[in-house]
Design an enzyme around this catalytic site. Structure first.
Site, short mmCIF file in Angstrom:
data_model
loop_
_atom_site.label_atom_id
_atom_site.label_comp_id
_atom_site.label_asym_id
_atom_site.label_seq_id
_atom_site.Cartn_x
_atom_site.Cartn_y
_atom_site.Cartn_z
N ASN A 10 63.26 26.02 44.69
CA ASN A 10 63.46 25.70 43.27
C ASN A 10 62.79 24.36 43.03
O ASN A 10 63.30 23.33 43.46
CB ASN A 10 64.97 25.63 42.98
CG ASN A 10 65.26 25.12 41.57
OD1 ASN A 10 64.37 25.05 40.73
ND2 ASN A 10 66.52 24.74 41.33
N TRP A 11 61.63 24.42 42.37
CA TRP A 11 60.86 23.18 42.18
C TRP A 11 61.44 22.28 41.09
O TRP A 11 61.00 21.15 40.93
CB TRP A 11 59.41 23.52 41.85
CG TRP A 11 58.60 23.93 43.05
CD1 TRP A 11 59.00 23.95 44.35
CD2 TRP A 11 57.23 24.38 43.04
NE1 TRP A 11 57.97 24.37 45.15
CE2 TRP A 11 56.87 24.63 44.38
CE3 TRP A 11 56.28 24.58 42.03
CZ2 TRP A 11 55.60 25.09 44.73
CZ3 TRP A 11 55.02 25.03 42.38
CH2 TRP A 11 54.67 25.28 43.71
N LYS A 12 62.35 22.82 40.28
CA LYS A 12 62.90 22.05 39.15
C LYS A 12 61.73 21.51 38.30
O LYS A 12 60.73 22.19 38.17
CB LYS A 12 63.81 20.94 39.68
CG LYS A 12 64.86 21.50 40.65
CD LYS A 12 65.97 20.56 40.97
CE LYS A 12 66.93 21.25 41.93
NZ LYS A 12 68.12 20.47 42.23
N HIS A 96 71.91 27.73 36.81
CA HIS A 96 71.86 26.61 37.74
C HIS A 96 72.80 25.50 37.24
O HIS A 96 72.92 25.29 36.03
CB HIS A 96 70.42 26.09 37.86
CG HIS A 96 70.27 25.10 38.97
ND1 HIS A 96 70.63 23.77 38.81
CD2 HIS A 96 69.85 25.23 40.24
CE1 HIS A 96 70.41 23.14 39.97
NE2 HIS A 96 69.96 24.00 40.84
N GLU A 98 72.47 22.43 37.02
CA GLU A 98 71.85 21.45 36.12
C GLU A 98 71.76 22.00 34.70
O GLU A 98 71.90 21.26 33.73
CB GLU A 98 70.46 21.04 36.67
CG GLU A 98 70.62 20.12 37.88
CD GLU A 98 69.51 20.23 38.91
OE1 GLU A 98 68.42 20.76 38.60
OE2 GLU A 98 69.74 19.77 40.05
N GLU A 168 76.02 27.38 45.12
CA GLU A 168 75.52 26.01 45.24
C GLU A 168 76.62 25.04 44.82
O GLU A 168 76.78 24.77 43.62
CB GLU A 168 74.31 25.81 44.32
CG GLU A 168 73.14 26.71 44.64
CD GLU A 168 71.84 26.11 44.13
OE1 GLU A 168 71.01 25.74 44.95
OE2 GLU A 168 71.69 25.98 42.90
N GLY A 174 71.21 17.97 45.81
CA GLY A 174 70.44 16.73 45.69
C GLY A 174 71.16 15.49 46.21
O GLY A 174 70.75 14.37 45.95
N SER A 214 71.11 20.71 49.32
CA SER A 214 70.58 19.81 50.36
C SER A 214 70.21 20.52 51.65
O SER A 214 70.38 19.96 52.74
CB SER A 214 71.59 18.69 50.63
OG SER A 214 71.79 17.91 49.47
P1 PGA Z 1 68.66 20.52 46.67
O1 PGA Z 1 68.71 21.45 45.38
O2 PGA Z 1 68.16 21.38 47.80
O3 PGA Z 1 67.68 19.42 46.32
O4 PGA Z 1 70.03 20.01 46.90
C1 PGA Z 1 69.18 22.77 45.45
C2 PGA Z 1 69.19 23.38 44.07
O5 PGA Z 1 69.52 22.68 43.11
O6 PGA Z 1 68.87 24.57 43.90
#
Ligand code: PGA
Length: 253
Positions: A10-12, A96, A98, A168, A174, A214
């Site tokens: 997931n590149w965000k 997600h 976020e 998640e 993150g 992470s």
């Molecule tokens: P992360 O993100 O691996 O940087 O913790 C995972 C995600 O948000 O899908």
């Protein structure tokens, strides 16, 4: 039962289209072909076309990170499922944390997006997960069940064939605090139990469940050995082709 293994990045909000091209030039030669797993990338809308062209015939699937629930209309700044598909998306990440936390997405709205994706033939990776506070208050199971029920409301059993679920935990995203394999397994087993309640046992056993939060290459063997962990959804570590290739090329020890 042998479920499909899925290694997803997931590149965000990272990488322009030309950065995506350079990434895949570096990544493709590093990827070992495996017939038991799929490698997926959720890229920004603006990198969909360049990414799908760059992967060409390689066994990599490109997808989007969000869509609007409407087919089309007066939604300034939004992107529809058919637009994402036309640019090369074959799947979409929905729900997600976020999106939930920063953009106000509720289970009800996510359910509409899931419906739209399924209607317009985009596969779905539905993300769910509890916050640290919810975990501390002993609410993890209730939160996961409510998110699964709410976000999958209106999905028919046969449509679950193209849905995967990513667990998640918000506190692990993150933060560098990845869940231990045992803790992740426990949450995945709960998700499978709830999928059985919502749908049935056959569906629950068929849906791939991914862990995200992470994930680094060194976590892979222990995570992938857990009976209910069928893959990973990787943010930060998917941005570097070498690091993500190590994740995709994991070996069970
Ligand atoms: P992360 O993100 O691996 O940087 O913790 C995972 C995600 O948000 O899908």
């Amino acid at each position: 039962m042998l479920r499909q293994k899925i290694i997803a990045g997931n590149w965000k909000m990272h990488k322009t289209s030309s950065e995506a091209e350079s990434y895949f030039q570096e990544f493709l030669p590093l990827l070992q072909r495996r017939d038991f797993h799929k490698v997926l990338f959720a890229v920004p809308f603006t990198a969909l076309r360049a990414s799908s062209a760059a992967v060409g015939q390689a066994p990599i699937i490109i997808g989007a990170q969000n869509i609007h629930d409407a087919e089309k209309g007066a939604f300034t700044g939004e992107v529809s499922a058919s637009m994402a598909k036309a640019e090369g998306a074959e799947f979409v990440l929905l729900g997600h944390s976020e999106r939930r936390r920063l953009f106000g997405e509720t289970d009800g709205w996510i359910a509409k997006k899931v419906r739209r994706a399924l209607t317009d033939k985009l596969d779905v990776i539905l993300c769910i997960g509890e916050t640290q506070q919810e975990r501390d208050e002993g609410k993890t199971a209730a939160v996961l069940e409510a998110q699964l029920r709410g976000s999958l409301a209106g999905v028919a059993s046969e449509e679950m064939r193209t849905v995967a679920v990513a667990y998640e935990p918000v506190w692990a995203i993150g933060t560098g605090k990845t869940a231990t394999p045992d803790l992740a397994q426990e949450a995945h087993a709960l998700c499978r139990k709830f999928l059985e309640r919502i749908f049935d046992k056959t569906i629950a056993e068929r849906v791939p469940l991914l862990y995200g939060g992470s994930v680094k290459p060194e976590h892979m063997p222990a995570l992938m050995q857990q009976p209910d962990i069928d893959g990973v959804l990787v943010g930060g570590a998917s941005l570097d082709p070498e690091e993500f290739a190590q994740i995709a090329n994991y070996e069970l020890s």
